[in-house]
Design a protein around this motif. Structure first.
Motif, short mmCIF file in Angstrom:
data_model
loop_
_atom_site.label_atom_id
_atom_site.label_comp_id
_atom_site.label_asym_id
_atom_site.label_seq_id
_atom_site.Cartn_x
_atom_site.Cartn_y
_atom_site.Cartn_z
N THR A 50 0.20 -0.93 0.24
CA THR A 50 -0.05 -0.42 -0.23
C THR A 50 0.98 1.38 -0.36
OG1 THR A 50 -0.25 0.23 2.06
CG2 THR A 50 -2.35 -1.47 1.00
N VAL A 51 -0.05 2.25 0.17
CA VAL A 51 0.74 4.19 -0.14
C VAL A 51 0.17 4.42 0.87
CG1 VAL A 51 1.19 5.74 -1.41
CG2 VAL A 51 1.14 3.91 -2.70
N CYS A 52 1.24 4.75 1.54
CA CYS A 52 0.84 6.00 3.57
C CYS A 52 0.39 7.33 2.56
CB CYS A 52 1.62 6.19 3.33
SG CYS A 52 0.84 7.17 5.13
N ASN A 53 -1.06 7.81 3.56
CA ASN A 53 -1.44 9.07 2.63
C ASN A 53 -0.91 10.40 3.33
OD1 ASN A 53 -2.94 8.79 5.49
ND2 ASN A 53 -4.53 8.85 4.53
N ASP A 54 0.94 10.19 3.88
CA ASP A 54 0.55 11.41 4.31
C ASP A 54 0.77 12.19 2.92
OD1 ASP A 54 0.75 10.70 6.87
OD2 ASP A 54 2.92 10.14 6.58
N SER A 55 0.50 13.38 2.96
CA SER A 55 0.72 14.59 2.29
C SER A 55 0.20 13.97 0.63
CB SER A 55 2.19 14.32 1.50
OG SER A 55 3.26 15.30 2.35
N TRP A 56 -1.20 13.08 0.49
CA TRP A 56 -1.92 12.41 -0.25
C TRP A 56 -2.44 13.42 -1.08
CZ3 TRP A 56 -0.89 8.87 -3.12
CH2 TRP A 56 -1.21 8.22 -4.17
N ALA A 91 4.43 9.94 1.77
CA ALA A 91 5.02 11.26 2.18
C ALA A 91 4.87 11.18 0.44
CB ALA A 91 6.50 11.50 2.39
N VAL A 92 4.63 11.08 -0.33
CA VAL A 92 4.14 11.29 -1.79
C VAL A 92 4.23 12.39 -2.49
CG1 VAL A 92 3.03 10.34 -4.27
CG2 VAL A 92 4.14 8.61 -2.07
N GLU A 93 4.78 13.30 -3.44
CA GLU A 93 4.70 15.04 -3.67
C GLU A 93 5.16 14.26 -5.51
OE1 GLU A 93 6.72 16.80 -1.53
OE2 GLU A 93 5.42 17.11 0.29
N CYS A 94 3.72 14.74 -5.93
CA CYS A 94 3.70 14.75 -7.75
C CYS A 94 3.44 16.22 -7.88
CB CYS A 94 2.77 14.11 -7.86
SG CYS A 94 3.02 11.79 -7.03
N ASN A 95 3.82 16.65 -9.03
CA ASN A 95 3.64 17.79 -9.72
C ASN A 95 2.49 17.43 -11.11
OD1 ASN A 95 3.80 16.93 -12.15
ND2 ASN A 95 7.04 17.47 -11.73
N GLY A 96 1.81 16.05 -10.81
CA GLY A 96 1.17 16.09 -12.05
C GLY A 96 0.98 15.94 -12.93
N ASN A 97 2.64 16.18 -13.92
CA ASN A 97 3.26 15.81 -14.97
C ASN A 97 3.17 13.96 -15.34
OD1 ASN A 97 1.49 18.27 -15.72
ND2 ASN A 97 3.79 18.92 -15.58
N GLU A 98 3.81 13.41 -13.60
CA GLU A 98 4.50 12.29 -13.94
C GLU A 98 4.02 11.43 -14.41
OE1 GLU A 98 5.85 14.53 -9.81
OE2 GLU A 98 3.51 14.38 -11.52
N SER A 99 4.06 10.06 -15.64
CA SER A 99 3.12 9.60 -15.57
C SER A 99 3.56 8.45 -14.85
CB SER A 99 4.36 8.82 -16.90
OG SER A 99 5.46 8.25 -16.66
N ARG A 100 4.49 8.10 -13.63
CA ARG A 100 4.12 6.63 -12.97
C ARG A 100 3.99 7.29 -11.33
NH1 ARG A 100 8.51 2.83 -13.74
NH2 ARG A 100 9.95 4.14 -13.43
N LEU A 101 3.51 6.55 -10.44
CA LEU A 101 3.18 6.83 -9.35
C LEU A 101 4.76 7.08 -8.35
CD1 LEU A 101 1.64 8.48 -7.43
CD2 LEU A 101 1.48 6.07 -6.21
N ILE A 102 5.67 6.13 -9.40
CA ILE A 102 6.63 6.25 -8.59
C ILE A 102 8.08 6.99 -8.67
CG2 ILE A 102 7.72 4.74 -10.69
CD1 ILE A 102 8.43 3.96 -6.57
N ASP A 103 7.82 7.59 -9.84
CA ASP A 103 8.41 8.61 -10.67
C ASP A 103 8.31 10.38 -9.46
OD1 ASP A 103 10.39 7.29 -12.59
OD2 ASP A 103 7.55 7.81 -13.56
N CYS A 104 6.91 10.53 -8.61
CA CYS A 104 7.20 10.93 -7.97
C CYS A 104 8.61 11.22 -6.56
CB CYS A 104 5.64 11.58 -7.51
SG CYS A 104 4.41 11.48 -8.77
N SER A 105 7.95 12.69 -6.10
CA SER A 105 8.46 12.53 -4.82
C SER A 105 8.42 11.52 -3.69
CB SER A 105 9.07 13.56 -4.35
OG SER A 105 9.85 13.85 -3.07
N HIS A 106 8.90 10.24 -2.98
CA HIS A 106 8.39 10.02 -1.88
C HIS A 106 9.53 9.55 -1.06
CE1 HIS A 106 9.87 6.84 -5.40
NE2 HIS A 106 10.12 6.28 -4.26
N LEU A 107 9.35 9.08 0.02
CA LEU A 107 10.05 8.64 1.16
C LEU A 107 10.72 6.79 0.50
CD1 LEU A 107 8.97 9.37 4.83
CD2 LEU A 107 10.30 10.63 3.74
#
Length: 474
Positions: A50-56, A91-107
């Motif tokens: 799963t993915v933690c909802n911090d900063s979701w 602590a996933v933080e996306c800018n909205g343009n990424e094609s994959r979730l793993i490409d977003c900033s995260h812990l």
């Protein structure tokens, strides 16, 4: 007889199959009432977690929906049941343009400070309300009509279904609204989705099917009455047009693919080089093309069919530039690309003739008429420089100004032992335009050269195009 070795082999195969249940960084939604919503799970080391909802936030939901193939419109964070196993991202933080979730900033993978009551979830829209599509046809231009209402696809009942309705469907999809054929009685097979529209009555000015009058109550309809259409190509593949601008030199860029019009997504790669290719393809100047973003000229109604466009500048058509394939999901008309072209390239052509002799260059031409000149071009600037030797002089070191009312000018006191590079430009009240390409001139050759200045010299931007010189047989 049951052998122990067979059991061991079966256990190894079973463990191997279980270990390869997913591909790293794939996503899935779990625990929702419909497939397009649920708890977000990501595959890491071939295991789901799963993915933690911090900063979701919504931008994170946009990326999840895009990766899963859903539109990003109305994507929203949501809370669903608790998962089990590992929590892989936090602590996933996306800018909205990424094609994959793993490409977003995260812990770092393997989150220790989260529990499953903080599992992140999303709700994705199945479609954009008002969209239409054709299903189960032999080509992309025909099929059963399906419409998106309240973010869900459904079919259309064929009561009162006629060519006027079919024309609006074809128009909305970027095909020709003329010669559209309406089909009844599930010509393209019976659908399985809810029936959302009945007694459709389009009048002609509508641009979307849902803008037509229709009945939402479809209780007396069955899938044996599913409506269909067949559309005709609207354009030639590779053609482009500008729509919604204040003049023919600006507008939203629409390109023809597979016989239908579509828009271009102005993402981070859309730039002046791409705009230059558009302008030159349309017959405008390759100078001063401006790339515009964010649906400057309004949002289109035809599909988005090009994104991540990367032109080198040498292409003759926008369709020849590198771009992502079609159809494009996850891109919407709020990002429609536009251009503003500066100068039509079909203005008068000014031709100057350059003749060389032993120690001089003589330029002559037919003066422009006031109509051709438009009161704009006041003089020509001719620059020349010697080639060869230890010192190479700048082209700016030697020049001569020629009034447009003159018919010729002779440049004298030249060295017959060297060759010269010559270029020419036109001058306006706003300054000197672009110079032509240099031509190498040998004085001893007694040759005749032709210098072309091509462009709309009467346009108000004063940006003048020039072309190369040509050697003529004399």
């Amino acid at each position: 007889m049951y052998h122990k070795s067979s059991f061991i082999l079966f256990a190894i195969l079973l463990q191997s199959c279980r270990a390869q249940t997913c591909t790293d960084y794939d996503l899935r939604l779990v625990g929702g009432q419909v497939p397009n919503e649920g708890r977000v799970e990501i595959c890491v080391n071939q295991q789901w977690g799963t993915v933690c909802n911090d900063s979701w936030e919504e931008t994170n939901a946009d990326v999840v929906c895009r990766q899963l193939g859903y539109p990003t419109i109305n994507a929203a964070p949501a809370q669903f049941s608790e998962g089990s196993g590992e929590i892989f991202l936090g602590a996933v933080e996306c800018n909205g343009n990424e094609s994959r979730l793993i490409d977003c900033s995260h812990l770092t993978v393997g989150v220790e400070n989260c529990s499953h009551h903080e599992d992140a979830g999303v709700h994705c829209a199945l479609c954009q309300t008002g969209s239409v599509r054709l299903v189960d046809g032999l080509t992309e231009q025909e099929g059963r009509v399906e419409v998106c209402i309240n973010e869900a696809w459904g079919t259309v009942c064929d009561d009162d279904w006629d060519a006027a309705d079919a024309s609006i469907v074809c128009l909305q999809l970027g095909y020709s609204p003329t010669n559209a054929t309406a089909f009844r009685n599930a010509r393209f097979g019976q659908g399985q989705l809810p029936i959302l529209m009945d007694n459709v009555a389009c009048q002609g000015p509508e641009t979307r099917l849902i803008d037509c009058a229709y009945d939402e109550h479809t209780i007396d309809c069955f899938h044996s009455e599913d409506a269909g259409v067949q559309c005709q190509p609207l354009c030639r593949n590779g053609d482009i047009r500008l729509v919604g601008g204040g003049s023919q030199r600006e507008g939203r860029v629409e390109v023809c693919m597979d016989g239908g019009w579509g828009t271009v997504c102005a993402d981070d790669l859309w730039d002046a080089t791409d705009a230059t290719v558009v302008c030159t393809q349309l017959g405008f100047s390759r100078y001063g093309a401006e790339a515009l973003y964010g649906a400057t000229f309004g949002q289109g109604t035809v599909p988005v069919i090009m994104t991540n466009v990367m032109c080198s500048g040498a292409e003759s058509q926008l369709a020849g530039c590198t771009h992502d394939g079609v159809p494009v999901q996850g891109y919407f008309h709020s990002k429609d690309a536009g251009v503003r072209c500066q100068i039509p390239a079909d203005g008068p052509t000014i031709t100057l003739y350059l003749r060389t002799s032993a120690k001089s260059m003589r330029l002559s031409w037919q003066p422009l008429t006031p109509e051709e000149r438009g009161g704009v071009v006041s003089m020509y600037h001719v620059k020349y420089r010697p080639l060869g030797g230890v010192i190479r002089q700048s082209l700016d070191d030697m020049s001569v100004v020629i009034n447009t009312t003159d018919v010729e000018v002779t440049i004298t006191d030249l060295d017959p032992r060297v060759t010269y590079a010559v270029a020419v430009a036109a001058s306006t009240s706003a300054g000197v335009g672009n110079y032509s390409e240099e031509v190498v001139v040998g004085l001893y050759s007694n040759s005749l050269f032709q210098l072309h200045l091509t462009g709309a010299v009467i346009c108000q931007e004063w940006l003048l195009n020039t072309g190369p010189l040509e050697i003529l047989d004399d």
